[in-house]
Every structure is written in structure tokens, then in C-alpha cells.
Design an enzyme around this catalytic site. Structure first.
Site, mmCIF file in Angstrom:
data_model
loop_
_atom_site.group_PDB
_atom_site.id
_atom_site.type_symbol
_atom_site.label_atom_id
_atom_site.label_comp_id
_atom_site.label_asym_id
_atom_site.label_seq_id
_atom_site.Cartn_x
_atom_site.Cartn_y
_atom_site.Cartn_z
ATOM 1 C CB CYS A 137 -0.922 -0.034 1.222
ATOM 2 S SG CYS A 137 -1.927 1.445 1.370
ATOM 3 C CB CYS A 140 -0.409 2.428 3.974
ATOM 4 S SG CYS A 140 -1.842 1.751 3.193
ATOM 5 C CG ASP A 141 3.292 1.161 4.452
ATOM 6 O OD1 ASP A 141 2.862 1.637 5.527
ATOM 7 O OD2 ASP A 141 3.040 0.011 4.075
#
Ligand code: NAP
Length: 308
Positions: A137, A140-141
Site C-alpha cells: 500500500c 499507507c507507507d
């Protein structure tokens, strides 16, 4: 003796929980079989900035907890465990009896909202280094990889989107196993025009190497089969999703393996409905999953009224 519900919702991501909120507010008796890891993919996410209503963003788990509390407030009951595989072939029209940790529950209708999981590469080192340089993701990261050396794997729209997004933080190598992308032309063009993206065609990761964090990868040329090593800090895998359908025997799937919806959110089995990423191979967003959950609850409510 099994407990009887108007609707059993299997899955507790944005789709299942939105359906639970709508169904309970329609005065239906609702059971959510939430799964051992309740909350779906957003539980694995940090900041969510594109869910309407949160101008400063919200943490994924916080958003899921808020949705769950809202469903519980209106009376939805939860079981935080997995449902046993069930064959629904001969259960058309319901009621539907399912088993969770040896206990049976029966619903007049059932909603499949089990979502989809990101596909993995299945190479040596991947499991051990997931969360230690391997991510599924980018949104997300990505921020953890500022000015690092990163690879995005995949040739579909997701890989294009993730590669472009990640150039906010670093230069990106976009690695694809063939010599042409599957992504839509506009997404490909964006990637090809982005000076921070280097494309590596005909290449795939054969092994991820590192102690406690990703340090290098073995890359195989898919045509010559030659293997080379490349030092790297991060790998973003964007090779699609696997819908979670294996526990629903008898429910018709599409060629891609997603539950086939017909006439709104109905499935081939009367009384069984579907919503969210387990049905949707295209949009796969929290907000679209939530929207489909709302639609399913409205369809279920109508179905139960008609059935009466
Ligand atoms: P996808 O279209 O199925 O593409 C998956 C890609 O990963 C393919 O290029 C595939 O290669 C590659 N791949 C699969 N398994 C692999 C493996 N083991 N090793 C290396 N590569 C592998 O999946 P997606 O990109 O996640 O998109 C899913 C759906 O969501 C699509 O319908 C897409 O249009 C949609 N979507 C839309 C947007 C948007 O419009 N903004 C954004 C994201 C997703 P091959 O090509 O060789 O098979």
C-alpha cells in the site's frame, strides 16, 4: 438452538459496517461475522485522507472503530471470529445457517462483504520482510521511503498509480514482468512522462534479501532468465487483489474470481447479497465499498419486505 437474525453480514470492512448501520436503522436484527481480524484492509492503513468528512485525515483503524461503534449503537451484534466454509447451493431463498466456532447462526438474508486481500509475489524473503521494506500500500507507507531507492512491481492501473504517487517521496523503478503494461493508456502516459520513474520491462523479483529490512533483490529477466542483484530499500507490490470468496460454495463468481452481482447487489442465490471489494474489481476504494454496503442494505430491506 440457533439464533435467528434478519440479516447476517459476513465481513466488517467499510462495506459490511455501512450495511450494518443501514440495516439496523431499518430496524432489522443484524449479526456481523466480523472475522478474526475485523475491520478489513483499512486496519492495515495509517492516514486516510480521501474519505469524505475528515478534512485533516483520519487513521484507518480509527475510522473502522468509529464505523463499528455506529453500527453497535443501532444494535448490530458482532462475532469476532471466522465463519466456517458453507455450501449454499441448496439454500436458495434461505434461511441461511452458518457456523462460527462451533456455534450456529441463522439469517433470513445474508450479505457477503468479505473484501479482498492484496496479492503477494510468493518469492523467498517476502514474508519475512513484509513491513520491513515490503509494502502492499503506497498511500499507507510511501512517506517512510523518502529519498530511498524503491521498486513498484506490477503493470496494471494500481502499479501506475502507486509509482506516480511514490515519486512524491523518491525516484521509482517500475518493474513489470512483460514488455507492455496492462494499465489504461492515460495511466501509462502519466508514468512514462514522469521523469522520476524508470521502467524495467521483462523483469521480476526472484528473491528479496535482507536482515531485518530489505537490502537487495534478485531480479530475473523474464526473457533471458538471467538473474542480477540490485540494492534496494523498499518494494511496493501492486499486482492485484484476491477476493475472499472461498468460504461461500455455490455462489457464482466472475471470470476474475469476484462474486457476481446481478440486479443491484443480489447474487445467483436468492437471499444472498454481495457488496464491496469482494464484488468490485474496479474501484476498490473505502468510500465505494461503503456505498455498495448501503445499496446492499437497502436491497436486503426490500427483499425481506417482499418476502413477508
Ligand atoms: P490488475 O489490473 O489485475 O493488474 C495486475 C498487474 O500485476 C498485471 O500487470 C500483472 O501482470 C501483474 N502481476 C500479477 N501477478 C504478478 C506476479 N506474481 N508477479 C509480477 N507481476 C504480476 O490489478 P490492479 O492494477 O490492481 O487493478 C485492478 C482493477 O482496479 C483494474 O480493473 C484497474 O483498472 C482498477 N484500478 C483503477 C484505477 C484508476 O482508474 N485510477 C486505479 C487502480 C486500480 P500481467 O499484465 O503480465 O498479467
Amino acid at each position: 438452538m440457533t439464533a435467528m437474525y434478519d440479516v447476517i453480514i459476513v465481513g466488517s470492512g467499510p462495506s459490511g459496517l455501512t450495511a450494518a448501520i443501514y440495516a439496523t436503522r431499518a430496524d432489522l436484527k443484524v449479526l456481523v461475522i466480523a472475522g478474526l481480524k475485523w475491520g478489513g484492509q483499512l486496519q492495515l492503513t495509517t492516514e486516510v485522507e480521501n474519505f469524505p468528512g475528515f478534512p485533516s485525515g483520519i487513521q484507518g483503524p480509527e475510522l473502522m472503530m468509529a464505523m463499528r461503534k455506529q453500527a453497535e449503537k443501532f444494535g448490530a451484534q458482532f462475532v469476532d471470529a471466522n465463519m466456517d466454509p458453507t455450501d449454499f447451493t441448496t439454500q436458495s431463498g434461505g434461511p441461511f445457517t452458518v457456523t462460527v466456532e462451533s456455534k450456529q447462526y441463522t439469517g433470513k438474508a445474508l450479505l457477503i462483504a468479505t473484501g479482498a486481500d492484496a496479492k503477494t509475489l510468493g518469492v523467498v524473503g517476502e514474508k519475512e520482510l513484509t513491513g520491513r521494506g515490503i509494502s502492499y500500500c503506497a498511500t499507507c507507507d510511501g512517506a517512510f521511503f523518502r529519498n530511498k531507492k524503491i521498486i513498484v512491481v506490477g503493470g496494471g492501473d494500481s502499479a501506475m498509480e502507486e509509482a506516480n504517487f511514490l515519486t512524491n517521496f523518491a525516484d521509482v523503478i517500475l518493474m513489470h514482468r512483460r514488455d507492455s503494461f496492462r494499465a489504461s493508456q492515460i495511466m501509462q502516459d502519466r508514468v512514462k512522462q514522469n521523469p522520476k520513474i524508470t521502467i524495467m520491462y521483462n523483469s521480476q523479483i526472484a528473491e528479496v534479501i535482507g536482515t531485518n529490512k530489505v537490502e537487495k533483490v534478485k531480479v530475473q529477466n523474464t526473457q533471458t532468465k538471467e538473474i542480477t542483484e540490485m540494492p534496494i530499500d523498499g518494494i511496493f507490490v501492486a499486482i492485484g487483489h484476491t477476493p475472499n470468496t472461498s468460504i461461500f460454495k455455490g455462489v457464482e463468481l466472475t471470470e476474475k474470481g469476484y462474486v457476481r452481482a446481478q440486479n443491484g447487489t443480489r447474487t445467483n442465490i436468492e437471499g444472498i447479497f454481495v457488496s464491496g471489494d469482494v464484488e468490485d474489481d474496479r474501484y476498490q476504494q473505502a468510500i465505494t465499498a461503503a456505498g455498495f454496503g448501503c445499496m446492499a442494505a437497502l436491497d436486503i430491506e426490500k427483499y425481506l419486505v417482499e418476502k413477508k
